[in-house]
Design an enzyme around this catalytic site. Structure first.
Site: not given
Length: 412
Positions: A139, A161, A187, A283, A307
């Site tokens: 992540s 992100y 994402t 994603k 999510h």
């Protein structure tokens, strides 16, 4: 959420970070793994181990948790149509994804803040995944530097992100390239933060605010407090958000400034595609129209995802959205996450057109309560379920897991 776990074997990469060594304190949780019979069993153990704010952050969804519940319910709408008297002695669950062979059709979904649930959690998950020959998606909200995670596990992908700003996009893509990642996952379902009321009710915030309530909840979980948090502070210092712009300490009164994501658009994706020479995955795709645009934009794959029910409450369950996305994907690789807990769930997703699946929370719980041994145990449980279910279905390869093997569940 948090990060880490225990590891007992060193990684082979010369510059890899030192891994935590198993000690006598870890023997009890490792023995307890014998009573963990399925991925769902990790959750209750984690509930007793993690402070309430931490567990609530990991386990919760947005608002009413309607999407969180729907993710699981969608799997119950499908039943199998097995074939019998088939020689399944030579069955294998090995699969190929983006031209690379993996030992199972599942990997670890990205989970932010992993190192506050498990000691050195991102490192543990990356190493366990590499050892098991499955992918792990790191992540962008991790508390571990992306370079360390890639060094710990050669099968790690990076999930970003990104704000709608060319400068930060360019800098991060260049950094991920230098670190040696071959797959970048963008994402796309977080233009703004979700309304996670459960976080407020349980006393969690990001960054964490130093409050008496947080101190009290932590003191109620001494194994976590001493074995994870204070150990982290003593050995590594205060954790920081390491991969989202400016370094911000985990516990602070400051805001985490990672840029305005509500401006991120397809134009920025085109920039990323030009900059990034590796495999590019989106994603958070649920709409077939977005899958078509992604395909036309040169994206290599999409992960059908809401999510984990943590963003838009009421968003479609990924399993229900999957067939329509597959129909528009063309040559793109289609993957899925959300609510997968059993080998039968994996096989249902494959039958509906997914080429791979990702599982999140259970493996974070496993890392939290038992370190790398816990993660390895979870991998083994899910792998054994898949292989057993293949035999019971009468198939020997995952390519045989087609629509003909499933049907809508008939009303009672």
């Amino acid at each position: 959420m948090p990060d880490t776990s225990e590891m007992s074997s060193p990684v082979s990469t010369p510059n890899a970070p030192a891994l935590p060594r198993a000690d006598s304190a870890d023997k009890a949780p490792q023995r307890a793994l014998a009573r963990i019979l399925a991925l769902e069993d990790f959750e209750e153990r984690a509930r007793r181990y993690l402070p309430r704010p931490m567990f609530g952050y990991v386990s919760g969804g947005a608002e009413t948790s309607a999407s969180l519940r729907a993710n699981r319910a969608a799997f119950d709408e499908i039943e199998f149509s097995p074939r019998v008297l088939v020689d399944v002695s030579g069955r294998t669950a090995k699969t190929t994804l983006f031209g690379r062979g993996y030992d199972a059709p599942f990997g670890f979904a990205p989970m932010g803040g992993t190192s506050m649930a498990a000691y050195r959690g991102d490192i543990v998950l990356a190493h366990a995944a590499a050892q098991a020959h499955i992918p792990m998606i790191m992540s962008g909200a991790s508390l571990t530097r992306l370079e360390e995670v890639r060094a710990a596990g050669s099968t790690a992908w990076f999930q970003a992100y990104l704000p709608g700003d060319n400068g930060p996009i360019t800098r991060l893509v260049e950094r991920v390239t230098r670190a040696g990642f071959d797959t970048l996952v963008l994402t796309v379902d977080v233009p703004v933060g979700a309304n996670r009321e459960n976080n407020l009710r349980s006393g969690f915030s990001r960054p964490l605010r130093p409050t008496l309530r947080l101190a009290w909840e932590s003191a109620l979980r001494p194994r976590w407090l001493f074995g994870m948090f204070l150990r982290t502070l003593l050995v590594h210092g205060m954790p920081h958000f390491e991969n989202m712009g400016a370094r911000i300490p985990l516990i602070t009164n400051a805001s985490r400034g990672d840029g305005p994501r509500d401006r991120l658009s397809w134009t920025h994706l085109e920039l990323i595609r030009r900059l990034w020479k590796g495999r590019l995955v989106l994603k958070g795709v649920l709409d077939p129209g977005d899958a078509r645009i992604a395909r036309e934009s040169g994206v290599d794959g999409v992960i059908v995802s809401n999510h984990g029910g943590r963003q838009l409450d009421g968003a479609a369950a990924p399993l229900r959205a999957l067939p329509a996305v597959v129909a528009q994907a063309g040559a793109m690789t289609v993957m899925i996450d959300g609510g997968i807990r059993r080998g039968t769930d994996v096989l249902k997703a494959l039958a509906l057109g997914a080429q791979f699946v990702f599982v999140g929370r259970p493996f974070l719980y496993a890392a939290a309560i038992a370190g790398e041994p816990g993660v390895r145990h979870g991998i083994r449980l899910l792998s054994e379920e898949i292989e057993r279910d293949m035999a019971l279905l009468g198939i020997t390869t995952l390519a045989e897991m087609t629509r003909e093997r499933i049907r809508p569940r008939q009303p009672a």
